[in-house]
Design a protein around this motif. Structure first.
Motif, PDB file in Angstrom:
ATOM      1  N   GLN B 182       4.893  14.480   4.804  1.00 19.69           N
ATOM      2  CA  GLN B 182       4.750  13.111   4.296  1.00 19.69           C
ATOM      3  C   GLN B 182       4.074  13.150   2.932  1.00 19.69           C
ATOM      4  O   GLN B 182       3.042  13.803   2.764  1.00 19.69           O
ATOM      5  CB  GLN B 182       3.907  12.279   5.269  1.00 19.69           C
ATOM      6  N   ARG B 183       4.672  12.427   2.007  1.00 22.86           N
ATOM      7  CA  ARG B 183       4.178  12.482   0.617  1.00 22.86           C
ATOM      8  C   ARG B 183       3.060  11.467   0.393  1.00 22.86           C
ATOM      9  O   ARG B 183       3.261  10.411  -0.210  1.00 22.86           O
ATOM     10  CB  ARG B 183       5.338  12.234  -0.342  1.00 22.86           C
ATOM     11  N   ILE B 184       1.886  11.815   0.871  1.00 23.76           N
ATOM     12  CA  ILE B 184       0.702  10.963   0.639  1.00 23.76           C
ATOM     13  C   ILE B 184       0.025  11.504  -0.607  1.00 23.76           C
ATOM     14  O   ILE B 184      -0.585  12.574  -0.584  1.00 23.76           O
ATOM     15  CB  ILE B 184      -0.239  10.991   1.858  1.00 23.76           C
ATOM     16  N   ARG B 185       0.131  10.764  -1.686  1.00 21.55           N
ATOM     17  CA  ARG B 185      -0.227  11.288  -3.004  1.00 21.55           C
ATOM     18  C   ARG B 185      -1.736  11.528  -3.165  1.00 21.55           C
ATOM     19  O   ARG B 185      -2.149  12.394  -3.924  1.00 21.55           O
ATOM     20  CB  ARG B 185       0.291  10.320  -4.089  1.00 21.55           C
ATOM     21  N   CYS B 233       0.878   4.386   5.527  1.00 23.64           N
ATOM     22  CA  CYS B 233       1.452   3.879   4.271  1.00 23.64           C
ATOM     23  C   CYS B 233       0.451   4.100   3.141  1.00 23.64           C
ATOM     24  O   CYS B 233      -0.651   4.630   3.379  1.00 23.64           O
ATOM     25  CB  CYS B 233       1.786   2.399   4.386  1.00 23.64           C
ATOM     26  N   GLN B 234       0.856   3.727   1.916  1.00 22.78           N
ATOM     27  CA  GLN B 234      -0.037   3.848   0.752  1.00 22.78           C
ATOM     28  C   GLN B 234      -0.139   2.486   0.076  1.00 22.78           C
ATOM     29  O   GLN B 234       0.786   1.693   0.157  1.00 22.78           O
ATOM     30  CB  GLN B 234       0.527   4.853  -0.251  1.00 22.78           C
ATOM     31  N   SER B 235      -1.233   2.255  -0.624  1.00 24.31           N
ATOM     32  CA  SER B 235      -1.385   1.031  -1.415  1.00 24.31           C
ATOM     33  C   SER B 235      -1.806   1.385  -2.825  1.00 24.31           C
ATOM     34  O   SER B 235      -2.739   2.180  -3.018  1.00 24.31           O
ATOM     35  CB  SER B 235      -2.450   0.115  -0.798  1.00 24.31           C
ATOM     36  N   GLU B 283       5.805   4.815   2.517  1.00 21.26           N
ATOM     37  CA  GLU B 283       5.893   3.467   1.935  1.00 21.26           C
ATOM     38  C   GLU B 283       4.675   3.159   1.057  1.00 21.26           C
ATOM     39  O   GLU B 283       3.532   3.460   1.442  1.00 21.26           O
ATOM     40  CB  GLU B 283       6.011   2.436   3.042  1.00 21.26           C
ATOM     41  N   LEU B 284       4.961   2.584  -0.093  1.00 15.34           N
ATOM     42  CA  LEU B 284       3.896   2.268  -1.047  1.00 15.34           C
ATOM     43  C   LEU B 284       3.850   0.760  -1.277  1.00 15.34           C
ATOM     44  O   LEU B 284       4.838   0.155  -1.709  1.00 15.34           O
ATOM     45  CB  LEU B 284       4.168   3.005  -2.372  1.00 15.34           C
TER      46      LEU B 284
END
Lengths: 234, 446
Positions: B182-185, B233-235, B283-284
Motif C-alpha cells: 500500500q502506497r502510504i506516502r 486512507c490518506q489526507s 485513497e487520498l
C-alpha cells in the motif's frame, strides 16, 4: 664375585617377572578397556555425524554469534561439534577407567584429581567462552558507538574493550581453578593501572585531535541553525 | 490491561467527562512555545467541523520543564474569529496529564489512546505539539474519513522539501510499500486519524515497552493498521513545518527506533508481507495545492565523510549482515569517495535496496546483534542521503517524487530475493549482478 652377580641378576629377573605377572594382566585389561572405549567413541562419532542433523543447535549457534566466534568462516555446524565433543569425552572416560584398572596409589590420585578438577575445568572453560562472547558483544557496541560519534580511534577503542573483557574473564577462570591467583590478580592490577596511564598518555599526546573531535561533536549539536534538524530525517 | 498507565487524576477526569465522540491527542515535551497554537487549531477544528460532537483535547506530557501544560490549559480561542455557521452543541474540554513509563512519543500516545477508549471515542486524531503549519482543517481531514466514511486509519500526506523526511523517503516509505503493498506516502508523518477499533488493537498489544515507546510508534501504528487489514486512507494536509528545536535524541538512536520497529514488525507479519506482490494506491482525501517550503540546509561533505569513516570502521558489523558482493561494492564506493569530490558521490538504488533487505534479514536471524546492526546503518544511511542530494540537486518537486518512485520500484523488483533469503544465513551474493562487459573494467555504483 660371579656368584654375587648371578644372585643379583636372578633376584632382578625374579622381581621383574613378579611385577610383570602382577601388572601385565592389568595392562592388558587397561589396553582392552581403552580400546573398547576408543571403538565406542569412533562408533558414536560416526553415528552422530550421520544421524544427528542438529539444525536447531546450528540455528542457536548462528543466532547467538557463538558459531562465528568459534569459527570465523561461520561454517561451524553442530553435528561435527557435538560428535567431536562426545568422542573426546568417551575417550577420556575410557582412559580414566583404563588407568583405574591398575589400582595403585598413583593411578587413584590421577583419577581422583581429574574427576575433581573436571567440573572446575568445565566451569573455567565456560567462563572464558562467555568472556570471549561478551568481549565480542561489548566491543561491537563500542565500535558502533565510537564510529557514529566520529571518535578518531574507533577500532582501537573496540580492541581495547575486548582485551579488557577477555582479560577479566581469564582472571575469573584462574580464580575458579585456584591457579596462580596472586599472579593473575597482580597482573590485573598492573594492567588496569597501565591502561589508565596509557589512556592519559594518548589523550595528552593527541590532545589537539581529541579537542577537535570534542569540539566538532559539540558543535554538531549546537549549530542546528546551519545543520539539518533531526526532525528533517523523519 | 493494568490501570497504572493512567494517573488517578486522569481516571478522575474520565469519570467526570463520562463520554466523548472525538479525542484529539497531543504528545509534548518542552513545547511551551508552540503547543498553544496547536491546541487552538485543534479546538477551532472541532468547533468548526464537528459542532454536533463531544470533543476533548488531551495533552500527554513527558514532564516538561517549561510551561507546556499551562499553555494547553490556558489556550484561548476567540469564537468570533472563526465565523462559525453552526454553534457548537458541546464545549471542547482540554486536559493535560503527565504520562508514565519510558519517556517518548509512544508512551504519550498510549495514555491518549487509553483515555480515548475509556471515553468511548468514535475517532481519535493525534498531532505533533511543535507544528507551526497546523490549521483547523487538519482536524477535519484526519477525523472526517473515520467518522463519516468508515476508515480506520488516516495517514497524513504533506508537501515537504526534497531534503526533508529522508528516513521516510529512503527507507520507511519504499520498504513499507514494497512489503505491504500500500502506497502510504508518509507512514511516519506523526499526525494520524484513528477509529475506535484500531485503538483497541493497539491497546491490546504487549510491545509498548519496546522502541514503540519512542520514535518507533508512528511506523508501528501504520504497519499494524495495514497488516491487520484495517481500512486505510490518506489526507492531504498541505505543508508540514516543525519548530526548529531538535528532539532530544541522536540520529543513530532515532534510526534504531524507527528502522528497528520496521524490522521487528517484519518478523511478526512475515506471513502477511511474503504473500504481497507489487503495490497499489491508497485513497487520498483533501484538496491538493502547492505550498512554499522552508529550505533545508545539508552538509554533503560531512555525510560523505561519515560514510567513508563507517566503511573503514564498521566492516566487522556490516559483514554480519551484508553479502560479500554488497560489501565489495560499498568498499569500492568508499575508496572512490576518498579521492573524488563529495558532489560525485553515488549509491545506486539496487545497492541501497540490497543493503536494507540484507540488514532486515540479518535482524531477523541475529537477535543478539540487533541493536548494533541497526545503529551501524547510520553511516550507510548518511551516504545514501548524500547520494540522493547529489542526484536531486537540480530537480523540482515533481522530478524528486519521480526519483523516489524509481527507488520504490527497485524495492518491489528486488523483493523476491528478500523472500527467498529471509531469516537464512548470510550469503555471498544477495542478488545477481550483471556480468562485467569483456575488456571493460567493472563499474561500481559511484
Amino acid at each position: 664375585m660371579i656368584e654375587t652377580f648371578r644372585q643379583v641378576l636372578e633376584q632382578s629377573v625374579a622381581r621383574l617377572s613378579a611385577q610383570a605377572t602382577m601388572y601385565l594382566p592389568s595392562l592388558f585389561v587397561a589396553i582392552v578397556v581403552f580400546g573398547v572405549a576408543w571403538i565406542a567413541a569412533l562408533l558414536v562419532r560416526w553415528l552422530l555425524l550421520h544421524a544427528f542433523k542438529g539444525e536447531r543447535v546450528d540455528a542457536f549457534l548462528r543466532r547467538t554469534g557463538i558459531g562465528t566466534m568459534l569459527d570465523h568462516s561461520g561454517r561451524l555446524r553442530a553435528s561435527p561439534l557435538m560428535a567431536h565433543a562426545i568422542y573426546y569425552a568417551i575417550l577420556l572416560i575410557g582412559l580414566l577407567n583404563a588407568i583405574s584398572v591398575f589400582d595403585t596409589d598413583i593411578t587413584r590420585d590421577i583419577v581422583d584429581g581429574v574427576v575433581h578438577l573436571l567440573p572446575k575445568l568445565l566451569a573455567a572453560g565456560a567462563i572464558i567462552l562467555g568472556g570471549i562472547w561478551l568481549a565480542q558483544y561489548l566491543g561491537r557496541g563500542a565500535l558502533v558507538w565510537a564510529s557514529n560519534e566520529g571518535f578518531p580511534w574507533a577500532r582501537r577503542f573496540c580492541a581495547f574493550v575486548r582485551v579488557v573483557v577477555v582479560f577479566v574473564s581469564i582472571v575469573v577462570a584462574a580464580d575458579v581453578l585456584n591457579f596462580a591467583r596472586t599472579v593473575f590478580f597482580s597482573a590485573f592490577l598492573i594492567f588496569s593501572i597501565g591502561a589508565v596511564v596509557a589512556a592519559c598518555l594518548v589523550l595528552a599526546l593527541n590532545h589537539r585531535e581529541v579537542y577537535r573531535w570534542f569540539a566538532s561533536s559539540r558543535g554538531r549539536d549546537a549549530e542546528t541553525g546551519s545543520e539539518r534538524s533531526l526532525w528533517h530525517h523523519l | 490491561m493494568s490501570d497504572d498507565i493512567l494517573s488517578p487524576e486522569a481516571r478522575q477526569a474520565i469519570e467526570k467527562l463520562g463520554q466523548a465522540d472525538i479525542v484529539i491527542g497531543i504528545p509534548s515535551y518542552n513545547n511551551g512555545r508552540t503547543i498553544g497554537h496547536v491546541v487552538r487549531a485543534a479546538q477551532a477544528g472541532l468547533n468548526k467541523y464537528f459542532p454536533e460532537f463531544r470533543g476533548v483535547i488531551i495533552n500527554s506530557d513527558g514532564g516538561s520543564k517549561d510551561d507546556t501544560r499551562r499553555q494547553v490549559l490556558e489556550a484561548q480561542l476567540d469564537p468570533a474569529q472563526l465565523l462559525l455557521v453552526e454553534t457548537p452543541l458541546h464545549p471542547v474540554h482540554r486536559l493535560s496529564f503527565p504520562y508514565h513509563g519510558i519517556p517518548g512519543k509512544g508512551s504519550a500516545f498510549r495514555m491518549i489512546f487509553r483515555m480515548a477508549r475509556d471515553l468511548g471515542a468514535k475517532a481519535c486524531a493525534v498531532v505533533d505539539s511543535d507544528l507551526r503549519s497546523i490549521t483547523p482543517e487538519w482536524i477535519d481531514l484526519l477525523v472526517r474519513p473515520v467518522v463519516h466514511r468508515g476508515y480506520d486509519f488516516v495517514a497524513p500526506y504533506y508537501h515537504r522539501h526534497k531534503y526533508d523526511g529522508t528516513i521516510t523517503n529512503s527507507i520507511v516509505y519504499p520498504l513499507t510499500r514494497a512489503l505491504y503493498g500500500q502506497r502510504i506516502r508518509q507512514p511516519i508523518g506523526g499526525d494520524f486519524g484513528l477509529s475506535g477499533a484500531v485503538l483497541e488493537t493497539y491497546l491490546a498489544r504487549k510491545d509498548w515497552e519496546t522502541d514503540v515507546a519512542r520514535y518507533g510508534i508512528d511506523i508501528w501504528m501504520t504497519t499494524i493498521a495495514v497488516a491487520r487489514g484495517f481500512k486505510v486512507c490518506q489526507s492531504f494536509l498541505g505543508a508540514k513545518l516543525h519548530d526548529a528545536k531538535d528532539p532530544g535524541a541522536d540520529l543513530s538512536a532515532m534510526l534504531q527506533q524507527v528502522v528497528g520497529s520496521v524490522f521487528a514488525l517484519m518478523i511478526e507479519f512475515r506471513d502477511v508481507w511474503m504473500r504481497v506482490h507489487g503495490s497499489r494506491d491508497v485513497e487520498l482525501f483533501g484538496f491538493r495545492y502547492d505550498v512554499g517550503l522552508d529550505p533545508i540546509p545539508v552538509n554533503l561533505d560531512r555525510m560523505v565523510q561519515a560514510f567513508v569513516r563507517g566503511e573503514a570502521d564498521l566492516r566487522e558489523v556490516w559483514s554480519m549482515a551484508l553479502s560479500d558482493a554488497t560489501l565489495r561494492e560499498l568498499g569500492a564506493i568508499a575508496r572512490a569517495a576518498r579521492s573524488a569530490p563529495a558532489a560525485a558521490f553515488r549509491i545506486s538504488d539496487e545497492l541501497w535496496v540490497s543493503v536494507i533487505y540484507e540488514f532486515a534479514s540479518a535482524y531477523a536471524e541475529l537477535p543478539t546483534a540487533r541493536t548494533h546492526l541497526v545503529r551501524s546503518l547510520t553511516p550507510l544511511y548518511l551516504g545514501r542521503v548524500a547520494s540522493f542530494v547529489n542526484e536531486t540537486r537540480d530537480m523540482n518537486a515533481a522530478e524528486v517524487e519521480e526519483r523516489i518512485e524509481q527507488l520504490c520500484l527497485a524495492f518491489e523488483r528486488l523483493k523476491p530475493f528478500l523472500v527467498e533469503r529471509w531469516g537464512g544465513p548470510r550469503v555471498d551474493e544477495f542478488r545477481p549482478r550483471p556480468a562485467p562487459a569483456a575488456g571493460k573494467p567493472q563499474e561500481v555504483s559511484s
